[in-house]
Design an enzyme around this catalytic site. Structure first.
Site, short mmCIF file in Angstrom:
data_model
loop_
_atom_site.label_atom_id
_atom_site.label_comp_id
_atom_site.label_asym_id
_atom_site.label_seq_id
_atom_site.Cartn_x
_atom_site.Cartn_y
_atom_site.Cartn_z
N GLN A 95 0.85 -1.20 0.00
CA GLN A 95 0.00 0.00 0.00
C GLN A 95 0.88 1.24 0.00
OE1 GLN A 95 -2.74 0.42 3.32
NE2 GLN A 95 -3.98 1.94 2.23
N HIS A 101 -8.59 1.62 -1.31
CA HIS A 101 -8.94 1.55 -2.73
C HIS A 101 -8.83 0.11 -3.19
CE1 HIS A 101 -4.68 2.51 -2.29
NE2 HIS A 101 -4.46 1.77 -3.36
P1 AMP Z 1 -1.42 1.04 -3.66
O1 AMP Z 1 0.03 0.79 -3.91
O2 AMP Z 1 -2.25 -0.19 -3.54
O3 AMP Z 1 -1.61 1.99 -2.48
O4 AMP Z 1 -1.97 1.74 -4.95
C1 AMP Z 1 -1.86 3.11 -5.19
C2 AMP Z 1 -2.19 3.30 -6.64
O5 AMP Z 1 -2.56 4.64 -6.83
C3 AMP Z 1 -1.01 3.03 -7.59
O6 AMP Z 1 -1.41 2.05 -8.55
C4 AMP Z 1 -0.73 4.39 -8.21
O7 AMP Z 1 -0.33 4.27 -9.55
C5 AMP Z 1 -2.07 5.07 -8.07
N1 AMP Z 1 -2.04 6.53 -7.99
C6 AMP Z 1 -1.30 7.29 -7.15
N2 AMP Z 1 -1.59 8.59 -7.34
C7 AMP Z 1 -2.54 8.65 -8.30
C8 AMP Z 1 -3.25 9.71 -8.93
N3 AMP Z 1 -3.04 10.99 -8.62
N4 AMP Z 1 -4.16 9.40 -9.88
C9 AMP Z 1 -4.39 8.12 -10.22
N5 AMP Z 1 -3.75 7.07 -9.66
C10 AMP Z 1 -2.84 7.32 -8.71
#
Ligand code: AMP
Ligand code: ZN
Length: 137
Positions: A95, A101
């Protein structure tokens, strides 16, 4: 509750623009900016819950209904060969954004998403011990 320092609170509530593919009173679903594969989307509640541990029960059950709706849409229009649905809790689990999410990752034959783990081993004794401590009503 919103967290003024949280980027997903800002995106989910429309303060920061996003490529939104679904929105209702409680959720926004938008495309990931670092997609593991074409069409990678995130289901994000509008209220701030850091992870699964805090997520309110009604929202928790709605998340998977929404995931199914979007998975069907992805299969229909992207013609993906499969979909990974995953959700990370805590840094050790990968995470990086600490607002709950759910990832919807369409998969294609030969893609480079590489979502895998190394299968380990477990003894019958360990299985029994785990059943003992993990079993819930
Ligand atoms: P996690 O590592 O499960 O917390 O996933 C976070 C996800 O959010 C990653 O796949 C990132 O690429 C995505 N992410 C981070 N910032 C943004 C943003 N501003 N818009 C869209 N996706 C994002
Ligand atoms: Zn947040």
């Amino acid at each position: 509750m919103k967290d003024s320092t949280c980027i997903f609170c800002k995106i989910a509530n429309g303060e920061i623009p996003s490529s939104t593919i679904y929105e209702d009173e409680d959720f926004r679903v938008f495309l990931d900016l670092g997609p593991a594969a074409k069409g990678h989307a995130l289901i994000v509640p509008k209220e701030h819950y850091a992870s699964i541990y805090e997520l309110e029960d009604t929202l928790c059950s709605r998340v998977f209904l929404l995931a199914k709706k979007l998975a069907l849409r992805m299969r229909e229009v992207l013609h993906c060969d499969g979909i990974n649905i995953m959700q990370n809790n805590g840094p050790v689990a990968g995470q990086t954004v600490f607002h709950f999410h759910l990832h919807l990752i369409p998969r294609y034959e030969g893609d480079s998403a590489g979502i895998r783990w190394n299968p380990g081993n477990v003894t019958p004794e360990e299985l029994a011990e785990l059943v003992e401590i993990l079993r819930v009503e």
